[in-house]
Design an enzyme around this catalytic site. Structure first.
Site, PDB file in Angstrom:
ATOM      1  N   GLY A  59       0.836  -1.189   0.000  1.00  0.00           N
ATOM      2  CA  GLY A  59       0.000   0.000   0.000  1.00  0.00           C
ATOM      3  C   GLY A  59       0.870   1.237   0.000  1.00  0.00           C
ATOM      4  O   GLY A  59       2.041   1.188   0.382  1.00  0.00           O
ATOM      5  N   GLN A  64       2.829  10.022   1.114  1.00  0.00           N
ATOM      6  CA  GLN A  64       4.128   9.359   1.167  1.00  0.00           C
ATOM      7  C   GLN A  64       4.990   9.701  -0.048  1.00  0.00           C
ATOM      8  O   GLN A  64       6.196   9.471  -0.027  1.00  0.00           O
ATOM      9  CB  GLN A  64       3.963   7.840   1.256  1.00  0.00           C
ATOM     10  CG  GLN A  64       3.424   7.374   2.595  1.00  0.00           C
ATOM     11  CD  GLN A  64       3.323   5.883   2.633  1.00  0.00           C
ATOM     12  OE1 GLN A  64       2.311   5.315   2.230  1.00  0.00           O
ATOM     13  NE2 GLN A  64       4.383   5.234   3.115  1.00  0.00           N
ATOM     14  N   CYS A 102       6.413   0.039   7.162  1.00  0.00           N
ATOM     15  CA  CYS A 102       5.981   1.185   6.371  1.00  0.00           C
ATOM     16  C   CYS A 102       7.115   1.593   5.438  1.00  0.00           C
ATOM     17  O   CYS A 102       8.273   1.653   5.861  1.00  0.00           O
ATOM     18  CB  CYS A 102       5.615   2.340   7.297  1.00  0.00           C
ATOM     19  SG  CYS A 102       5.062   3.829   6.462  1.00  0.00           S
ATOM     20  N   LEU A 103       6.768   1.885   4.196  1.00  0.00           N
ATOM     21  CA  LEU A 103       7.784   2.320   3.237  1.00  0.00           C
ATOM     22  C   LEU A 103       8.447   3.621   3.662  1.00  0.00           C
ATOM     23  O   LEU A 103       9.574   3.896   3.272  1.00  0.00           O
ATOM     24  CB  LEU A 103       7.165   2.472   1.846  1.00  0.00           C
ATOM     25  CG  LEU A 103       6.584   1.191   1.245  1.00  0.00           C
ATOM     26  CD1 LEU A 103       5.944   1.484  -0.115  1.00  0.00           C
ATOM     27  CD2 LEU A 103       7.644   0.121   1.125  1.00  0.00           C
ATOM     28  N   HIS A 144      -4.124   1.417   7.682  1.00  0.00           N
ATOM     29  CA  HIS A 144      -2.770   1.985   7.673  1.00  0.00           C
ATOM     30  C   HIS A 144      -2.687   3.163   6.695  1.00  0.00           C
ATOM     31  O   HIS A 144      -2.171   4.235   7.038  1.00  0.00           O
ATOM     32  CB  HIS A 144      -1.766   0.883   7.293  1.00  0.00           C
ATOM     33  CG  HIS A 144      -0.349   1.320   7.267  1.00  0.00           C
ATOM     34  ND1 HIS A 144       0.564   0.943   8.227  1.00  0.00           N
ATOM     35  CD2 HIS A 144       0.349   2.094   6.382  1.00  0.00           C
ATOM     36  CE1 HIS A 144       1.748   1.458   7.936  1.00  0.00           C
ATOM     37  NE2 HIS A 144       1.637   2.160   6.806  1.00  0.00           N
ATOM     38  N   GLU A 145      -3.192   2.965   5.479  1.00  0.00           N
ATOM     39  CA  GLU A 145      -3.069   4.016   4.460  1.00  0.00           C
ATOM     40  C   GLU A 145      -3.969   5.212   4.754  1.00  0.00           C
ATOM     41  O   GLU A 145      -3.577   6.354   4.518  1.00  0.00           O
ATOM     42  CB  GLU A 145      -3.338   3.455   3.054  1.00  0.00           C
ATOM     43  CG  GLU A 145      -2.402   2.334   2.628  1.00  0.00           C
ATOM     44  CD  GLU A 145      -0.918   2.614   2.809  1.00  0.00           C
ATOM     45  OE1 GLU A 145      -0.504   3.791   2.749  1.00  0.00           O
ATOM     46  OE2 GLU A 145      -0.162   1.650   3.017  1.00  0.00           O
ATOM     47  N   HIS A 148      -2.253   7.341   7.193  1.00  0.00           N
ATOM     48  CA  HIS A 148      -1.308   8.241   6.512  1.00  0.00           C
ATOM     49  C   HIS A 148      -2.020   9.487   6.013  1.00  0.00           C
ATOM     50  O   HIS A 148      -1.530  10.609   6.180  1.00  0.00           O
ATOM     51  CB  HIS A 148      -0.641   7.547   5.319  1.00  0.00           C
ATOM     52  CG  HIS A 148       0.607   6.818   5.643  1.00  0.00           C
ATOM     53  ND1 HIS A 148       1.715   7.415   6.197  1.00  0.00           N
ATOM     54  CD2 HIS A 148       0.934   5.514   5.471  1.00  0.00           C
ATOM     55  CE1 HIS A 148       2.665   6.517   6.368  1.00  0.00           C
ATOM     56  NE2 HIS A 148       2.218   5.350   5.927  1.00  0.00           N
TER      57      HIS A 148
END
Length: 178
Positions: A59, A64, A102-103, A144-145, A148
């Protein structure tokens, strides 16, 4: 398509709530944008998918990659797509604690409780309505997204001792700007 730079923890854009895309003025059909705006949004979605793939994620939220619009992309267990102006609500009270990464926080992972099942609503770049109930990895990804997009990082969902450990890993990492 373009692989975009992923913003890392400490970048203020990750703590900035994203703005709704909203329907285009006068469209009345829920289509997020018309003409050039829709093409730009489609390009963003395609670039985000390529960026997510390149980074090995499941995701990716628009902030991000430095864009403060409410869009995320996903590829969870063969369920690949995107959602514009996502909203979720829990279905039931059951929660599941699972390890997340997380990226934007390379190499840091930890246990995060999430609702086991959520209802996701939003739309696609083509104005198609998204209204579905999801479980498993997809439910975790949605939560999660959208966190963000609200300016919330996954570490803030951890138990205090796990959060302290994660923050220590971040401070000692080679990528974190002091």
């Amino acid at each position: 398509m373009t692989v975009l730079p992923v913003r890392l923890f400490g970048d203020p854009v990750l703590r900035t709530p994203a703005d709704p895309v909203g329907p285009s003025e006068g469209s009345g059909d829920g289509t997020p944008a018309e003409g050039t705006e829709r093409a730009s949004l489609r390009t963003l979605v395609n670039d985000m998918l390529e960026t997510m793939d390149d980074a090995g994620g499941v995701g990716l939220a628009a902030n991000q990659v430095g864009m403060t619009v409410r869009v995320f992309v996903h590829d969870c267990e063969g369920d690949r797509g995107h959602v514009i102006d996502p909203v979720w609500e829990p279905v039931g009270e059951d929660t599941v604690t699972g390890v997340e990464g997380c990226l934007s926080v390379p190499g840091v992972r930890g246990p995060v409780p999430r609702f086991a099942t959520v209802r996701l609503t939003g739309r696609t770049v083509d104005g198609e309505v998204v209204d579905r109930v999801v479980t498993g990895l997809m439910a975790r990804c949605v939560q999660h997204e959208t966190d963000h997009l609200d300016g919330v990082m996954f570490m803030s969902r951890m138990a205090p001792e796990d959060r302290r450990r994660a923050m220590g890993e971040i401070r000692s990492s080679g990528w974190f700007a002091r």
